[in-house]
Design a protein around this motif. Structure first.
Motif, short mmCIF file in Angstrom:
data_model
loop_
_atom_site.label_atom_id
_atom_site.label_comp_id
_atom_site.label_asym_id
_atom_site.label_seq_id
_atom_site.Cartn_x
_atom_site.Cartn_y
_atom_site.Cartn_z
N ASN A 1 -2.77 10.63 -0.62
CA ASN A 1 -1.76 10.82 0.42
C ASN A 1 -0.43 11.18 -0.24
OD1 ASN A 1 0.08 10.76 2.48
ND2 ASN A 1 -0.64 8.86 3.38
N HIS B 1 -2.59 10.14 7.54
CA HIS B 1 -2.96 11.50 7.15
C HIS B 1 -3.08 11.58 5.63
CE1 HIS B 1 -2.17 15.72 5.99
NE2 HIS B 1 -2.90 16.00 7.06
N TYR B 2 -4.25 12.01 5.14
CA TYR B 2 -4.47 12.09 3.70
C TYR B 2 -5.63 13.04 3.43
CZ TYR B 2 -7.76 8.36 5.08
OH TYR B 2 -8.73 7.61 5.71
N TYR B 3 -5.99 13.19 2.15
CA TYR B 3 -7.02 14.13 1.74
C TYR B 3 -8.08 13.40 0.92
CZ TYR B 3 -3.26 17.35 2.96
OH TYR B 3 -2.26 18.00 3.62
N ASP C 1 -14.48 18.48 0.04
CA ASP C 1 -13.09 18.08 0.26
C ASP C 1 -12.82 18.06 1.76
OD1 ASP C 1 -12.98 20.81 0.74
OD2 ASP C 1 -11.27 21.18 -0.58
N GLU D 1 -9.73 17.07 4.93
CA GLU D 1 -8.43 16.61 5.41
C GLU D 1 -8.69 15.53 6.43
OE1 GLU D 1 -4.19 18.27 7.18
OE2 GLU D 1 -5.97 19.55 7.29
N ASP E 1 -7.20 12.81 9.29
CA ASP E 1 -6.13 12.41 10.19
C ASP E 1 -6.72 11.37 11.14
OD1 ASP E 1 -4.14 12.05 12.08
OD2 ASP E 1 -3.58 14.17 12.13
N ASN F 1 -12.05 13.59 10.39
CA ASN F 1 -12.27 14.29 9.13
C ASN F 1 -12.51 15.78 9.37
OD1 ASN F 1 -14.61 13.56 10.46
ND2 ASN F 1 -15.83 13.41 8.62
N TRP G 1 -11.22 22.26 6.23
CA TRP G 1 -10.08 22.39 5.32
C TRP G 1 -10.57 22.78 3.92
CZ3 TRP G 1 -8.46 18.96 1.19
CH2 TRP G 1 -7.17 19.26 0.70
N SER H 1 -9.15 23.16 0.04
CA SER H 1 -8.04 22.92 -0.87
C SER H 1 -8.01 23.90 -2.04
CB SER H 1 -8.13 21.51 -1.45
OG SER H 1 -9.27 21.39 -2.31
N LEU I 1 -1.47 20.99 -0.51
CA LEU I 1 -1.15 19.65 0.00
C LEU I 1 0.09 19.62 0.89
CD1 LEU I 1 -1.83 17.59 -3.25
CD2 LEU I 1 -3.41 18.10 -1.37
#
Length: 253
Positions: free
Chosen positions: A134, A142-144, A156, A158, A160, A167, A171, A173, A199
């Motif tokens: 995060n 919200h984090y990855y 990977d 994203e 929220d 999930n 997304w 990255s 990010l």
């Protein structure tokens, strides 16, 4: 050595029905959103001398003086598994954040015969190391999520937690990663390189504080027989997705 640069997400994952975690999995059950952090574990990520491409070799100079943390307890903190102890380190540059994992193992459980260039949904059902990152701590929910398996398969996401599903597998990255397996010493290693541009954060500098947690899944069979380790423990023990339990990742010189 297994080496792969992130590929394009396959269309088979595009259906909405493929973005829900199985509720039977103890690592993936969603929990209600929470708003404040409750842990002060810290990992200090030093500035790296230069950018480099991952190759899974953790003996390189970039990692020799990096700070690291080690854990062998399960997600709840109640049990210890020294046979799968895990160490993780982090360094950064102006353009990337890097992570390295040293993972002991007593057996190997991977998806056999699959193309590691293709993103693997439900990778967590096999052996993996995981970074939950995060870079905007004020957005607690919200984090990855980044996962890599011993055979260099990857996923990977994203995350929220205010949305349903929470999930986003679409997304991308553009992260790079590589793995190596030392069968003689029963250790597999991973290097991860994440571009800062993916990010949505301000330029990197010393003093920046992010939130993160590190995880490991290991072992054969169903979830009742596998081991799920966490750096920052989650006393409830029902899911890794509790962002208020993320530790501190601080960028330093």
């Amino acid at each position: 050595m297994v080496l792969r640069t992130m590929g394009v997400l396959i269309g088979a994952l595009a259906g909405a029905g493929l973005v829900l975690f199985p509720v039977s999995s103890p690592r993936q059950i969603a929990t209600p959103p929470q708003q404040s952090y409750s842990i002060d574990l810290q990992l200090f990520a030093k500035r790296g001398p230069a950018d480099f491409s991952p190759d899974g070799d953790l003996s390189k100079a970039a990692w020799k003086h990096a700070n690291s943390v080690k854990f062998d307890h399960d997600g709840s903190g109640k049990s210890h598994y020294p046979e799968v102890s895990t160490r993780v380190a982090s360094i950064w540059t102006e353009t990337h954040i890097y992570f390295a994992f040293w993972a002991r193992y007593d057996s190997m459980n991977v998806y056999e015969g699959e193309d590691p260039a293709v993103e693997r949904w439900q990778l967590w059902d096999r052996d993996v190391v995981e970074v939950f990152l995060n870079p905007q701590p004020e957005r607690v929910n919200h984090y990855y999520e980044f996962e890599v398996a011993p055979n260099n398969q990857w996923v990977d996401l994203e995350i929220d937690k205010t949305k349903e599903p929470f999930n986003d597998v679409h997304w991308n990255s553009g992260f790079e990663h590589a793995t190596r397996i030392d069968a003689k010493n029963h250790i597999w290693t991973t290097e991860i390189r994440i571009p800062i541009s993916s990010l949505n954060v301000a330029p990197m500098r010393a003093g920046v504080v992010w939130r993160a947690n590190f995880f490991r899944a290991a072992g054969n069979g169903g979830d009742d027989h596998r081991k799920f380790l966490a750096w920052s423990i989650i006393p409830e023990g029902k899911t890794f997705h509790v962002p208020t339990r993320f530790g501190i990742l601080k960028l330093v010189n």
